[in-house]
Design an enzyme around this catalytic site. Structure first.
Site, PDB file in Angstrom:
ATOM      1  N   PRO A 288      33.317  30.238  37.186  1.00  0.00           N
ATOM      2  CG  PRO A 288      32.740  29.748  34.981  1.00  0.00           C
ATOM      3  CD  PRO A 288      32.178  30.304  36.256  1.00  0.00           C
ATOM      4  N   GLY A 289      36.759  30.390  36.393  1.00  0.00           N
ATOM      5  CA  GLY A 289      37.833  31.268  35.935  1.00  0.00           C
ATOM      6  C   GLY A 289      38.706  30.513  34.949  1.00  0.00           C
ATOM      7  CB  CYS A 356      69.196  35.869  40.512  1.00  0.00           C
ATOM      8  SG  CYS A 356      69.914  36.834  39.189  1.00  0.00           S
TER       9      CYS A 356
HETATM   10  N1  LLP Z   1      35.309  31.676  43.006  1.00  0.00           N
HETATM   11  C1  LLP Z   1      36.102  31.926  44.065  1.00  0.00           C
HETATM   12  C2  LLP Z   1      35.496  32.390  45.300  1.00  0.00           C
HETATM   13  C3  LLP Z   1      37.487  31.728  43.954  1.00  0.00           C
HETATM   14  O1  LLP Z   1      38.259  31.964  45.004  1.00  0.00           O
HETATM   15  C4  LLP Z   1      38.039  31.294  42.733  1.00  0.00           C
HETATM   16  C5  LLP Z   1      39.488  31.093  42.577  1.00  0.00           C
HETATM   17  C6  LLP Z   1      37.170  31.073  41.653  1.00  0.00           C
HETATM   18  C7  LLP Z   1      35.816  31.266  41.825  1.00  0.00           C
HETATM   19  C8  LLP Z   1      37.664  30.623  40.301  1.00  0.00           C
HETATM   20  O2  LLP Z   1      38.259  29.379  40.359  1.00  0.00           O
HETATM   21  P1  LLP Z   1      38.668  28.599  39.023  1.00  0.00           P
HETATM   22  O3  LLP Z   1      37.397  28.321  38.256  1.00  0.00           O
HETATM   23  O4  LLP Z   1      39.581  29.463  38.265  1.00  0.00           O
HETATM   24  O5  LLP Z   1      39.312  27.358  39.486  1.00  0.00           O
HETATM   25  N2  LLP Z   1      46.382  30.948  41.113  1.00  0.00           N
HETATM   26  C9  LLP Z   1      45.937  29.573  41.188  1.00  0.00           C
HETATM   27  C10 LLP Z   1      44.435  29.453  41.284  1.00  0.00           C
HETATM   28  C11 LLP Z   1      43.825  30.254  42.431  1.00  0.00           C
HETATM   29  C12 LLP Z   1      42.326  30.190  42.474  1.00  0.00           C
HETATM   30  C13 LLP Z   1      41.774  31.197  43.420  1.00  0.00           C
HETATM   31  N3  LLP Z   1      40.352  31.246  43.508  1.00  0.00           N
HETATM   32  C14 LLP Z   1      46.529  28.810  39.999  1.00  0.00           C
HETATM   33  O6  LLP Z   1      47.274  29.395  39.218  1.00  0.00           O
HETATM   34  O7  LLP Z   1      46.281  27.615  39.849  1.00  0.00           O
END
Ligand code: LLP
Length: 431
Positions: A288-289, A356
Site C-alpha cells: 500500500p502507498g 502559465c
Molecule cells: N505496487 C505497485 C507495483 C505499484 O505500481 C503501486 C503504485 C503500488 C504498489 C502502490 O499503489 P497505491 O497503494 O498507492 O495505490 N500517481 C498516481 C498513482 C500511481 C500509482 C502507481 N503505482 C496518483 O496520484 O493517483
C-alpha cells in the site's frame, strides 16, 4: 482517519497550528502527521493479523526520509521501483532484506545494486527481465530471488491513468502465460523462484476487484507453490482513500460523508481477502502507498490574488501544478479548507496556481468561503503522490515539508533554494 482538525477555527495538525508552521517555514508547505502515518500502518496490519504478512510500503507514494523512517520503525518493508528509492530506504534506516523491487524497466546497474544489498525479491515483469536478472546474478556469483508479476486482466474500475491490471497495460505477464514462464525460469540457474506478485491499480474504492483478482490468481499461486516451492504471494497495493471529506463544511465527523461510508476500509478488505489468502499457507505481502500516506498530509498555500473575470471568481495561490500535479494530471479532487475559518458567505471559485497553463488549477467552481489576499488555504489528502511528483517547472523551487508529532514539528525537507534549480546545468562550451 487523520489528525487534521479545526480547533477554535484554526486548522491544526495534531497539536500544532498550521499558522505557526507557515510562520516558520513559509508556503507552499507540505505538512505530515506522524500519528496518522502510524495509525494507518497499524490499522492495516492489525486487520490482517490472521495472515503471515508483511506490509511493504510503496515508497513512490511519498519517499521523504522522515516518512520512510516512520514506517521502518514500525517494522515495515518497502516496495521500490528504482535504485534511488532503495538508496533512500537505506538512508532512512530501512532494511533492504524487506524490499521488493517492482517496475517494467529495471536496468543492469539497478539490478546489480539491489542484488548486492540483498533485497527480498525482484518482482519481474517480463521474460527478458528474468534473463537479465539471471545474467547479472551469475556474474556476481549470486542467486537472485525473483517473483513474476501476474497481470490478472481484472479491471479495477479506477482512473485509466492508474489502472494497471488489464491487458491494455504495460505491466506484468498475462495470467495464461505464467505457468510456462515459471517452468522456463526454473531452469535458469541463478534464479530462485520465491513468489508471485500482482497489483491491479490504484485508488480502488471497493473490495470487489481485489476479491476477483485474488480469486482468479489463488489457484495459480497454489499450483506454483506445489511445483516450485514459492514462499510468498504479494497482492500489491491500491487501497483507496476518502478525498471528499466534510471538513470543508465544518463537520469534524468527515467519515460520515457518503463517500466515506461506502469506501473500502482495512476491515472490509481483510474480511473478504483473508479467507481466500489464509488457506494458501504463504507469506502474504501488501504494497500500500496511498492508504498509508494520502490523508496524512496536506499542502498549505497562500492566497496571492483574488480576481473576477467574466463570470468567474479566481483565487490565485502560491502553490502550483509543479507542487501538486494530481488535479491537472488525473482531474483529481482535493478538499480545500481555509487555515483560519471565519464563517461568512461562500463563493464559487476556481483555485489556480501561477503557472502559465490553463491546467494549473486545484479546483474549479468550488464553493469556498470568501478569501482575501494573504489568507492561507490547505489542500487536503496531499500526502500521497504530492511532493514526490513535484517538479521545477517554471523554475519554481520544490516545496518545503514538515512532519508533526504531538506538539512537536520538524522540517523534514528544506525549501529548495532557487539557485539550486539550475545546479548541474552549463552554458555549452564549444571546442
Ligand atoms: N505496487 C505497485 C507495483 C505499484 O505500481 C503501486 C503504485 C503500488 C504498489 C502502490 O499503489 P497505491 O497503494 O498507492 O495505490 N500517481 C498516481 C498513482 C500511481 C500509482 C502507481 N503505482 C496518483 O496520484 O493517483
Amino acid at each position: 482517519m487523520h489528525d487534521f482538525r479545526h480547533v477554535n477555527g484554526k486548522l491544526c495538525c495534531e497539536g500544532v497550528t498550521i499558522e505557526s508552521l507557515v510562520k516558520q517555514h513559509g508556503t507552499p508547505l507540505y505538512v505530515y502527521s506522524q500519528k496518522t502515518l502510524r495509525d494507518h500502518f497499524q490499522e492495516l496490519d492489525r486487520a490482517l493479523v490472521p495472515l503471515d504478512r508483511l506490509i511493504c510500503y510503496a515508497a513512490k507514494a511519498n519517499s521523504n526520509l522522515a516518512v520512510l523512517r516512520t514506517f521502518a520503525d514500525l517494522g515495515s518493508g518497502f516496495d521500490i521501483v528504482s535504485e534511488g528509492e532503495l538508496r533512500r530506504i537505506m538512508a532512512a534506516g530501512g532494511d533492504p532484506a524487506k524490499c521488493v523491487f517492482a517496475g517494467v524497466g529495471k536496468t543492469e546497474p539497478e539490478i546489480e545494486f539491489a542484488l548486492r544489498q540483498g533485497i527480498y525479491c525482484f518482482n519481474a515483469e517480463s521474460e527478458p527481465e528474468l534473463a537479465r536478472i539471471n545474467r547479472v546474478a551469475a556474474r556476481l556469483k549470486k542467486v537472485a530471488p525473483v517473483a513474476v508479476r501476474v497481470n490478472p486482466n481484472v479491471d479495477a474500475g479506477t482512473h485509466h491513468k492508474i489502472t494497471t491490471g488489464t491487458y491494455a497495460n504495460k505491466f506484468g505477464i498475462a495470467f495464461e502465460q505464467i505457468e510456462g514462464v515459471y517452468a522456463r525460469a526454473s531452469k535458469l540457474k541463478n534464479l530462485r523462484l520465491r513468489g508471485l506478485q500482482m497489483h491491479i491499480g490504484s485508488q480502488l474504492t471497493e473490495v470487489q476487484p481485489f476479491e476477483l483478482a485474488v480469486r482468479k490468481v489463488a489457484p495459480l499461486v497454489a499450483a506454483l507453490k506445489a511445483q516450485h516451492g514459492l514462499e510468498f504471494f504479494s497482492i500489491g497495493g491500491g487501497l483507496g482513500i476518502v478525498y471528499r471529506s466534510a471538513l470543508a463544511s465544518g463537520d469534524a465527523k468527515w467519515w460520515r460523508t457518503p463517500e466515506a461510508k461506502n469506501i473500502i476500509t482495512p476491515q472490509s478488505y481483510a474480511a473478504r481477502l483473508v479467507p481466500l489468502l489464509q488457506p494458501l499457507g504463504l507469506h502474504i505481502l501488501l504494497e500500500p502507498g496511498r492508504f498509508m500516506v494520502g490523508n496524512a498530509g496536506l499542502l498549505v498555500t497562500r492566497v496571492e490574488y483574488v480576481k473576477r473575470t467574466g463570470k468567474k471568481n479566481f483565487v490565485i495561490v502560491d502553490a502550483a501544478m509543479n507542487d501538486l500535479i494530481r488535479p491537472a494530471f488525473y482531474d483529481s479532487y482535493h478538499e480545500i479548507v481555509p487555515v483560519r475559518r471565519k464563517g461568512g458567505v461562500t463563493v464559487s471559485s476556481d483555485v489556480v496556481g501561477p503557472i502559465c497553463e490553463s491546467g494549473d488549477y486545484f479546483a474549479k467552481d468550488r464553493p469556498l468561503p470568501k478569501v482575501r489576499q494573504g489568507d492561507y488555504l490547505a489542500l487536503l489528502s496531499a500526502g500521497a503522490y504530492g511532493s514526490v511528483m513535484g517538479s521545477n517547472y517554471n523554475s519554481r523551487p520544490l516545496a518545503a515539508e514538515v512532519m508533526v508529532s504531538g506538539r512537536k514539528s520538524a522540517l523534514v525537507r528544506a525549501r529548495q533554494p532557487i539557485g539550486k534549480i539550475w545546479e548541474g546545468e552549463r552554458v555549452a562550451q564549444w571546442a
